[in-house]
Design a protein around this motif. Structure first.
Motif: not given
Length: 308
Positions: A80-81, A157-160, A233-236
């Protein structure tokens, strides 16, 4: 499952092709000192390296998602980083490359002064400083809000995963929107001024200005795709709360359109359209078979470093 397998295979083919092309371009960059002592080519190589890291890490996430095996949260954190930082480094580098073209065409007498090797180091400090800020903000809140126990596995594994508060998501959105606005203004400013110079120029200068204008347009399109990716990412996150299958399909579409597509434009803009770099690339691919032609053409190209 066959459909998912075909998707993953297609992505692997595209990733291998783009990585191979990028690696050839990076090797060519280090073969001639005129490249790694010129700002435009240094920024180009940096964009290629950032693209390689992005392609590698995002492809790993795609494979993990397809396999379905749980991922250790520490591994997810590292990816992620890397992905988050590189996602911001690429558009920031493209913006710097656009400004370099603006200086070269609109302020040619000051180009050597403003775009020196020392200035390039200062530009990199700014790029990395701005690039790590969004990731640092998310990580600080995450480490303060959750337990320090990282000995566990997660399904996706996702930013959320690292967005633990609703306001944290709003903060990320606000930062990305601010970056989008600033970069858009810079691109528009450069385009307008280069257009004026192109209209006022004549002869060879007019041709050079028009070529620079096309370069800025390609940067603008590439930058638009990269900036749209910042909002994905916001939509996901919203899609993930409704349907897992839809989330997987949507993520695959975003990957093709806003991660792979922008990364194939960098080789086109400088690897093919730039006469000097393309001549060097062709020379090394052909193992020096066109040596005499290369020397003549390259020496001519050195005098045109700041053009188009």
């Amino acid at each position: 499952m066959a459909s998912d397998l075909e998707r993953v295979i297609l992505v692997q083919v595209l990733v291998v092709v783009f990585l191979s092309i990028n690696i050839m371009l990076i090797v060519t960059f280090f073969m001639k000192d005129v490249f790694y002592t010129t700002m435009r080519y240094i920024l180009f190589a940096h964009a290629l390296m950032s693209d390689c890291v992005t392609l590698f890490t995002t492809n790993l996430l795609l494979i993990f998602s397809f396999i379905g095996n749980p991922v250790h949260i520490f591994s997810c954190l590292v990816m992620f980083i890397l992905t988050s930082v590189c996602n911001h480094l690429t558009p920031l580098t493209l913006t710097a490359m656009t400004l370099e073209r603006y200086v070269a065409i609109c302020m040619p007498l000051r180009h050597a002064e403003l775009c020196s090797t020392r200035s390039t180091l200062q530009v990199f400090l700014i790029i990395y400083g701005l690039g790590v800020i969004p990731c640092i903000l998310i990580m600080l809140v995450f480490f303060v809000s959750v337990s320090s126990n990282f000995n566990k596995y997660i399904r996706f594994c996702a930013a959320e995963i690292f967005i633990v508060h609703e306001w944290q998501g709003h903060m990320r959105s606000a930062v990305n929107q601010f970056y989008f606005l600033v970069m858009f203004v810079i691109i528009a400013f450069s385009y307008i001024h280069i257009t004026k110079v192109a209209k006022a120029a004549s002869g060879e200068n007019r041709t050079s200005s028009r070529k620079g204008l096309r370069t800025v347009l390609l940067h603008g399109f590439q930058l638009l795709l990269c900036l749209i990716q910042l909002f994905c990412p916001m939509v996901e996150a919203a899609v993930l709360q409704t349907n897992i299958k839809l989330y997987t399909n949507f993520r695959y579409f975003n990957y093709i359109m806003f991660i792979l597509a922008p990364r194939c434009l960098s080789p086109l803009i400088y690897g093919v359209r730039d006469d000097k770099f393309f001549l060097a690339l062709k020379y090394y691919i052909l193992c020096g078979l066109l040596k005499n032609k290369f020397i003549t053409g390259f020496q001519k190209g050195v005098t045109d470093t700041v053009r188009g």
